[in-house]
Design a protein around this motif. Structure first.
Motif, PDB file in Angstrom:
ATOM      1  N   ILE A  64       0.841  -1.205   0.000  1.00 59.59           N
ATOM      2  CA  ILE A  64       0.000   0.000   0.000  1.00 59.59           C
ATOM      3  C   ILE A  64       0.873   1.250   0.000  1.00 59.59           C
ATOM      4  CG2 ILE A  64      -1.642   1.340   1.373  1.00 59.59           C
ATOM      5  CD1 ILE A  64      -2.823  -1.374   2.304  1.00 59.59           C
ATOM      6  N   ILE A  65       1.939   1.241   0.808  1.00 56.92           N
ATOM      7  CA  ILE A  65       2.858   2.387   0.852  1.00 56.92           C
ATOM      8  C   ILE A  65       3.510   2.589  -0.512  1.00 56.92           C
ATOM      9  CG2 ILE A  65       5.049   3.196   1.826  1.00 56.92           C
ATOM     10  CD1 ILE A  65       4.177   1.920   4.484  1.00 56.92           C
ATOM     11  N   LYS A  67       2.334   1.742  -3.438  1.00 61.15           N
ATOM     12  CA  LYS A  67       1.328   2.273  -4.371  1.00 61.15           C
ATOM     13  C   LYS A  67       1.078   3.758  -4.140  1.00 61.15           C
ATOM     14  CE  LYS A  67      -1.677  -1.648  -5.415  1.00 61.15           C
ATOM     15  NZ  LYS A  67      -3.033  -2.180  -5.239  1.00 61.15           N
ATOM     16  N   SER A  68       1.102   4.183  -2.872  1.00 58.29           N
ATOM     17  CA  SER A  68       0.764   5.569  -2.543  1.00 58.29           C
ATOM     18  C   SER A  68       1.836   6.550  -2.983  1.00 58.29           C
ATOM     19  CB  SER A  68       0.535   5.721  -1.044  1.00 58.29           C
ATOM     20  OG  SER A  68       1.761   5.651  -0.352  1.00 58.29           O
TER      21      SER A  68
END
Length: 130
Positions: A64-65, A67-68
């Motif tokens: 997730i990190i 992707k962000s």
């Protein structure tokens, strides 16, 4: 070193200690050790499962990190707790000069006597605002 650790590390000493017990006592001791062994194995499997779950969650968070596009420093700065005003001093809101002495008050809490006397004399709060 405890007695059990000593017996577990040396089979000859364990056999010598076992000679002091009768068959029923040995069977009871073995059953107790088997029960303890099962409990330790169960606790170890629960611990390993929890570690595996944490590793899975960490991997998910890392994805997730990624992707962000944020860095860990940026996330830490954004998720840091907001600072509160608790414990900080507040700037005074009112100021009056009585007999050459300057008195200041934040406007919070109980009204100081010098300000109360000033207000009781017919003066308004607006007249002494800073």
């Amino acid at each position: 070193m405890g007695l059990l650790e000593e017996l577990a590390g040396n089979k000859a000493k364990a056999r010598a200690a076992a000679k002091e017990l009768n068959v029923a006592q040995l069977e009871n001791l073995i059953a107790g050790f088997n029960s303890a062994l099962e409990k330790v194995k169960e606790e170890e499997s629960v611990r390993l499962a929890a570690e595996a779950e944490k590793a899975r969650q960490a991997e998910e968070i890392a994805k997730i990190i990624e992707k962000s596009g944020l860095t860990l420093d940026e996330i830490a700065a954004l998720s840091a707790p907001r600072t509160t005003t608790k414990g900080r001093s507040v700037q005074p809101k009112y100021r009056i000069v009585v007999e050459g002495e300057t008195h200041e008050w934040t406007g919070r809490g109980r009204t100081p006597k010098v300000f109360q006397e000033y207000f009781d004399a017919g003066n308004s709060r607006e007249s002494c605002e800073i």
